[in-house]
Scaffold this active site. Structure first.
Site, short mmCIF file in Angstrom:
data_model
loop_
_atom_site.label_atom_id
_atom_site.label_comp_id
_atom_site.label_asym_id
_atom_site.label_seq_id
_atom_site.Cartn_x
_atom_site.Cartn_y
_atom_site.Cartn_z
N GLU A 1 0.82 -1.21 0.00
CA GLU A 1 0.00 0.00 0.00
C GLU A 1 0.86 1.26 0.00
O GLU A 1 0.52 2.25 -0.65
CB GLU A 1 -0.96 0.00 1.19
N ASP B 1 -9.97 4.71 -2.51
CA ASP B 1 -8.86 5.33 -3.22
C ASP B 1 -9.41 6.13 -4.40
O ASP B 1 -10.63 6.30 -4.56
CB ASP B 1 -7.83 4.28 -3.66
N TYR C 1 -6.84 5.88 3.95
CA TYR C 1 -6.89 4.79 2.99
C TYR C 1 -6.03 3.61 3.44
O TYR C 1 -6.49 2.47 3.49
CB TYR C 1 -6.46 5.24 1.59
#
Length: 288
Positions: free
Chosen positions: A35, A136, A118
Protein backbone atom coordinates in the site's frame (compact mmCIF):
# COMPACT_ATOMS: atom_id res chain seq x y z
CA UNK A 1 -29.81 3.26 -4.05
CA UNK A 2 -29.37 0.38 -6.56
CA UNK A 3 -27.63 -2.80 -5.47
CA UNK A 4 -24.05 -2.38 -6.64
CA UNK A 5 -22.51 -5.07 -4.45
CA UNK A 6 -23.99 -8.10 -6.22
CA UNK A 7 -22.74 -7.29 -9.74
CA UNK A 8 -19.40 -6.10 -8.36
CA UNK A 9 -18.79 -9.38 -6.53
CA UNK A 10 -19.74 -11.48 -9.56
CA UNK A 11 -17.54 -9.41 -11.87
CA UNK A 12 -14.54 -9.46 -9.51
CA UNK A 13 -14.57 -13.22 -9.16
CA UNK A 14 -14.06 -13.50 -12.90
CA UNK A 15 -11.99 -10.45 -13.77
CA UNK A 16 -9.73 -9.65 -10.79
CA UNK A 17 -6.07 -9.39 -11.69
CA UNK A 18 -3.68 -11.90 -10.17
CA UNK A 19 -1.68 -9.61 -7.87
CA UNK A 20 0.75 -10.72 -5.15
CA UNK A 21 -1.04 -9.01 -2.26
CA UNK A 22 -4.24 -10.86 -3.13
CA UNK A 23 -2.70 -14.28 -2.60
CA UNK A 24 -3.72 -16.17 0.57
CA UNK A 25 -1.18 -15.82 3.36
CA UNK A 26 0.50 -12.74 1.91
CA UNK A 27 0.52 -11.23 5.39
CA UNK A 28 -0.16 -7.86 6.96
CA UNK A 29 3.41 -6.60 6.53
CA UNK A 30 3.31 -7.39 2.81
CA UNK A 31 -0.04 -5.63 2.49
CA UNK A 32 1.29 -2.58 4.34
CA UNK A 33 4.42 -2.36 2.17
CA UNK A 34 2.37 -2.80 -1.01
CA UNK A 35 0.00 0.00 0.00
CA UNK A 36 2.91 2.38 0.64
CA UNK A 37 4.37 1.56 -2.76
CA UNK A 38 1.07 1.79 -4.63
CA UNK A 39 0.48 5.40 -3.58
CA UNK A 40 0.73 7.34 -6.87
CA UNK A 41 2.69 4.50 -8.53
CA UNK A 42 1.33 2.03 -11.16
CA UNK A 43 0.94 -1.64 -10.23
CA UNK A 44 3.35 -2.91 -12.89
CA UNK A 45 6.17 -0.78 -11.47
CA UNK A 46 5.41 -1.75 -7.89
CA UNK A 47 5.44 -5.55 -8.16
CA UNK A 48 9.19 -6.14 -8.76
CA UNK A 49 10.12 -3.56 -6.10
CA UNK A 50 7.69 -5.13 -3.63
CA UNK A 51 9.12 -8.59 -4.17
CA UNK A 52 12.68 -7.34 -3.72
CA UNK A 53 11.73 -5.37 -0.60
CA UNK A 54 10.03 -8.29 1.10
CA UNK A 55 12.87 -10.65 0.18
CA UNK A 56 15.28 -8.27 1.92
CA UNK A 57 13.03 -7.24 4.81
CA UNK A 58 10.38 -9.93 5.39
CA UNK A 59 9.26 -8.40 8.69
CA UNK A 60 8.98 -4.92 10.22
CA UNK A 61 11.77 -5.86 12.64
CA UNK A 62 14.12 -6.65 9.76
CA UNK A 63 13.58 -3.23 8.22
CA UNK A 64 13.72 -1.42 11.57
CA UNK A 65 17.11 -2.98 12.28
CA UNK A 66 18.56 -1.52 9.09
CA UNK A 67 19.53 2.10 8.44
CA UNK A 68 17.07 4.56 6.89
CA UNK A 69 19.59 5.05 4.09
CA UNK A 70 19.11 1.43 3.07
CA UNK A 71 15.35 1.94 2.74
CA UNK A 72 15.83 5.04 0.59
CA UNK A 73 18.40 3.21 -1.53
CA UNK A 74 16.15 0.16 -2.00
CA UNK A 75 13.25 2.42 -3.00
CA UNK A 76 15.22 3.14 -6.18
CA UNK A 77 13.08 4.86 -8.86
CA UNK A 78 9.62 4.34 -7.38
CA UNK A 79 9.22 8.08 -6.87
CA UNK A 80 8.09 10.11 -3.87
CA UNK A 81 11.00 8.73 -1.81
CA UNK A 82 9.68 10.14 1.47
CA UNK A 83 7.46 7.06 1.42
CA UNK A 84 10.58 4.92 1.96
CA UNK A 85 11.57 6.99 4.98
CA UNK A 86 8.03 6.89 6.37
CA UNK A 87 7.86 3.12 5.88
CA UNK A 88 11.12 2.72 7.78
CA UNK A 89 9.81 4.89 10.62
CA UNK A 90 6.55 2.94 10.66
CA UNK A 91 8.54 -0.30 10.97
CA UNK A 92 10.45 1.12 13.94
CA UNK A 93 7.16 2.15 15.54
CA UNK A 94 5.61 -1.27 14.91
CA UNK A 95 8.53 -2.91 16.70
CA UNK A 96 8.43 -0.45 19.60
CA UNK A 97 4.66 -0.31 20.09
CA UNK A 98 3.34 -3.63 18.79
CA UNK A 99 6.14 -6.16 19.37
CA UNK A 100 6.88 -6.27 15.65
CA UNK A 101 3.36 -7.19 14.51
CA UNK A 102 1.45 -4.88 12.17
CA UNK A 103 -1.59 -3.78 14.21
CA UNK A 104 -5.10 -4.63 13.06
CA UNK A 105 -6.84 -1.69 14.71
CA UNK A 106 -7.51 1.27 12.41
CA UNK A 107 -6.65 3.88 15.05
CA UNK A 108 -3.38 2.10 15.87
CA UNK A 109 -2.54 2.01 12.17
CA UNK A 110 -3.38 5.69 11.77
CA UNK A 111 -0.92 6.48 14.55
CA UNK A 112 1.97 5.08 12.49
CA UNK A 113 4.11 7.38 10.35
CA UNK A 114 2.94 7.79 6.76
CA UNK A 115 -0.42 6.07 7.20
CA UNK A 116 -3.67 7.86 6.40
CA UNK A 117 -7.33 6.90 6.10
CA UNK A 118 -6.89 4.79 2.99
CA UNK A 119 -3.84 2.78 4.03
CA UNK A 120 -5.10 2.14 7.57
CA UNK A 121 -8.40 0.77 6.33
CA UNK A 122 -6.79 -1.17 3.49
CA UNK A 123 -4.58 -3.06 5.94
CA UNK A 124 -7.45 -3.67 8.36
CA UNK A 125 -9.68 -4.97 5.55
CA UNK A 126 -7.33 -6.83 3.22
CA UNK A 127 -4.90 -8.20 5.81
CA UNK A 128 -7.24 -8.75 8.75
CA UNK A 129 -10.66 -9.22 7.16
CA UNK A 130 -12.46 -6.37 8.90
CA UNK A 131 -15.44 -4.44 7.57
CA UNK A 132 -14.46 -0.85 6.77
CA UNK A 133 -14.82 1.35 3.69
CA UNK A 134 -11.60 1.48 1.66
CA UNK A 135 -11.55 4.47 -0.67
CA UNK A 136 -8.86 5.33 -3.22
CA UNK A 137 -8.96 7.45 -6.39
CA UNK A 138 -10.41 4.61 -8.45
CA UNK A 139 -13.14 3.93 -5.89
CA UNK A 140 -14.12 7.57 -5.76
CA UNK A 141 -14.47 7.72 -9.55
CA UNK A 142 -16.72 4.64 -9.66
CA UNK A 143 -18.94 6.04 -6.91
CA UNK A 144 -19.11 9.47 -8.54
CA UNK A 145 -20.27 8.00 -11.84
CA UNK A 146 -22.49 5.14 -10.70
CA UNK A 147 -24.26 6.94 -7.85
CA UNK A 148 -23.92 10.69 -8.41
CA UNK A 149 -23.93 10.82 -12.22
CA UNK A 150 -20.71 12.84 -12.39
CA UNK A 151 -17.84 12.30 -14.82
CA UNK A 152 -15.16 12.82 -12.19
CA UNK A 153 -15.20 12.83 -8.38
CA UNK A 154 -14.79 15.87 -6.19
CA UNK A 155 -11.58 16.27 -4.17
CA UNK A 156 -11.28 13.68 -1.36
CA UNK A 157 -13.37 14.22 1.76
CA UNK A 158 -14.88 12.28 4.64
CA UNK A 159 -18.04 11.96 2.54
CA UNK A 160 -16.23 9.34 0.46
CA UNK A 161 -16.11 6.94 3.42
CA UNK A 162 -19.84 7.42 4.01
CA UNK A 163 -20.64 6.76 0.35
CA UNK A 164 -18.54 3.61 0.26
CA UNK A 165 -19.99 2.33 3.53
CA UNK A 166 -23.48 2.65 2.02
CA UNK A 167 -22.75 0.06 -0.70
CA UNK A 168 -20.92 -2.46 1.52
CA UNK A 169 -22.75 -5.69 2.39
CA UNK A 170 -23.14 -6.43 6.08
CA UNK A 171 -21.34 -9.75 5.72
CA UNK A 172 -17.61 -9.17 6.28
CA UNK A 173 -16.17 -11.37 3.52
CA UNK A 174 -18.55 -9.90 0.94
CA UNK A 175 -17.69 -6.37 2.08
CA UNK A 176 -13.98 -7.10 1.57
CA UNK A 177 -14.66 -8.25 -2.00
CA UNK A 178 -16.76 -5.17 -2.75
CA UNK A 179 -13.95 -2.90 -1.53
CA UNK A 180 -11.45 -4.68 -3.77
CA UNK A 181 -13.85 -4.93 -6.70
CA UNK A 182 -14.69 -1.23 -6.71
CA UNK A 183 -11.00 -0.30 -6.81
CA UNK A 184 -10.34 -2.91 -9.49
CA UNK A 185 -13.22 -1.66 -11.62
CA UNK A 186 -11.94 1.90 -11.45
CA UNK A 187 -8.40 0.83 -12.30
CA UNK A 188 -9.24 -1.39 -15.27
CA UNK A 189 -12.68 -0.48 -16.67
CA UNK A 190 -14.09 2.76 -15.23
CA UNK A 191 -10.90 4.65 -15.98
CA UNK A 192 -10.52 8.42 -15.87
CA UNK A 193 -10.02 9.10 -19.58
CA UNK A 194 -11.35 6.11 -21.52
CA UNK A 195 -13.96 4.18 -19.55
CA UNK A 196 -15.03 0.88 -21.13
CA UNK A 197 -18.70 1.12 -20.27
CA UNK A 198 -19.57 -1.84 -22.49
CA UNK A 199 -17.54 -4.08 -20.13
CA UNK A 200 -18.80 -2.56 -16.87
CA UNK A 201 -20.92 -4.70 -14.52
CA UNK A 202 -22.59 -1.53 -13.22
CA UNK A 203 -23.65 -0.21 -16.63
CA UNK A 204 -27.35 -0.93 -16.04
CA UNK A 205 -27.31 0.93 -12.72
CA UNK A 206 -24.89 3.75 -13.59
CA UNK A 207 -26.36 7.22 -13.14
CA UNK A 208 -23.73 8.84 -15.36
CA UNK A 209 -24.50 6.46 -18.23
CA UNK A 210 -28.25 6.93 -17.78
CA UNK A 211 -27.79 10.70 -18.03
CA UNK A 212 -25.91 10.38 -21.33
CA UNK A 213 -22.37 10.78 -19.99
CA UNK A 214 -22.57 14.53 -19.26
CA UNK A 215 -19.40 16.57 -18.83
CA UNK A 216 -19.86 17.65 -15.22
CA UNK A 217 -16.45 19.25 -14.86
CA UNK A 218 -13.28 18.11 -13.19
CA UNK A 219 -12.25 19.56 -9.84
CA UNK A 220 -9.34 17.18 -9.28
CA UNK A 221 -6.05 18.79 -8.33
CA UNK A 222 -3.61 18.71 -11.23
CA UNK A 223 -0.09 17.47 -10.59
CA UNK A 224 2.63 19.91 -11.57
CA UNK A 225 4.68 19.10 -14.67
CA UNK A 226 7.67 16.90 -13.79
CA UNK A 227 10.10 17.99 -16.49
CA UNK A 228 12.10 20.97 -15.22
CA UNK A 229 10.47 20.84 -11.78
CA UNK A 230 11.99 20.82 -8.30
CA UNK A 231 10.82 17.20 -8.08
CA UNK A 232 13.03 16.32 -11.02
CA UNK A 233 16.00 18.04 -9.40
CA UNK A 234 15.35 16.20 -6.12
CA UNK A 235 15.23 12.92 -8.01
CA UNK A 236 18.55 13.66 -9.70
CA UNK A 237 20.20 14.40 -6.34
CA UNK A 238 18.83 11.21 -4.79
CA UNK A 239 19.97 9.09 -7.74
CA UNK A 240 23.47 10.46 -7.34
CA UNK A 241 23.46 9.74 -3.60
CA UNK A 242 22.13 6.20 -4.13
CA UNK A 243 24.73 5.46 -6.78
CA UNK A 244 27.53 6.67 -4.50
CA UNK A 245 26.24 5.08 -1.27
CA UNK A 246 27.60 4.57 1.28
CA UNK A 247 30.26 7.08 0.19
CA UNK A 248 29.22 10.73 0.74
CA UNK A 249 29.55 13.28 -2.05
CA UNK A 250 31.07 16.76 -1.72
CA UNK A 251 28.19 19.24 -1.83
CA UNK A 252 29.83 21.19 -4.63
CA UNK A 253 29.81 18.04 -6.81
CA UNK A 254 26.15 17.11 -6.31
CA UNK A 255 24.52 17.44 -9.78
CA UNK A 256 27.05 20.19 -10.43
CA UNK A 257 25.96 20.46 -14.06
CA UNK A 258 22.29 21.09 -13.24
CA UNK A 259 21.15 24.00 -15.45
CA UNK A 260 19.50 25.96 -12.61
CA UNK A 261 21.84 26.40 -9.66
CA UNK A 262 19.15 27.84 -7.39
CA UNK A 263 16.84 24.93 -8.15
CA UNK A 264 19.67 22.52 -7.39
CA UNK A 265 20.23 24.20 -4.02
CA UNK A 266 16.49 24.08 -3.25
CA UNK A 267 16.49 20.37 -4.06
CA UNK A 268 19.39 19.68 -1.72
CA UNK A 269 17.91 21.82 1.06
CA UNK A 270 14.48 20.21 0.76
CA UNK A 271 15.93 16.68 0.85
CA UNK A 272 17.83 17.56 4.01
CA UNK A 273 14.68 19.09 5.54
CA UNK A 274 12.70 15.95 4.69
CA UNK A 275 15.31 13.70 6.27
CA UNK A 276 16.17 12.07 2.94
CA UNK A 277 19.74 13.39 2.97
CA UNK A 278 22.28 14.52 5.55
CA UNK A 279 24.94 17.20 5.20
CA UNK A 280 28.08 17.34 7.30
CA UNK A 281 31.46 18.96 6.80
CA UNK A 282 30.66 19.85 3.21
CA UNK A 283 29.50 16.35 2.32
CA UNK A 284 26.05 15.01 1.42
CA UNK A 285 24.88 11.43 2.01
CA UNK A 286 21.74 9.35 2.44
CA UNK A 287 20.33 9.40 5.99
CA UNK A 288 22.07 7.24 8.58
Amino acid sequence: MPDLATPLIAWYRTHARDLPWRHPGFGAWGVLVSEFMLQQTPVNRVIPHLQAWLARWPTPAALAADAPAEAVHQWANLGYPRRALWLHRAAVEIVARHDGDVPADVDALLALTGIGDYTARAVAVFAYGQRHPVVDTNTRRVLARAIDGRAQPDPPSRRDLIAMTAILPDEVTASTIVNAATMELGATVCTARAPRCDACPLAAACAWRAAGYPDTGDNRRRQARYEGSDRQARGAVLRMLRDAAPTPIPLAEVIADWPDARQRDRAVDSLIADGLAEASEGLLRLPT
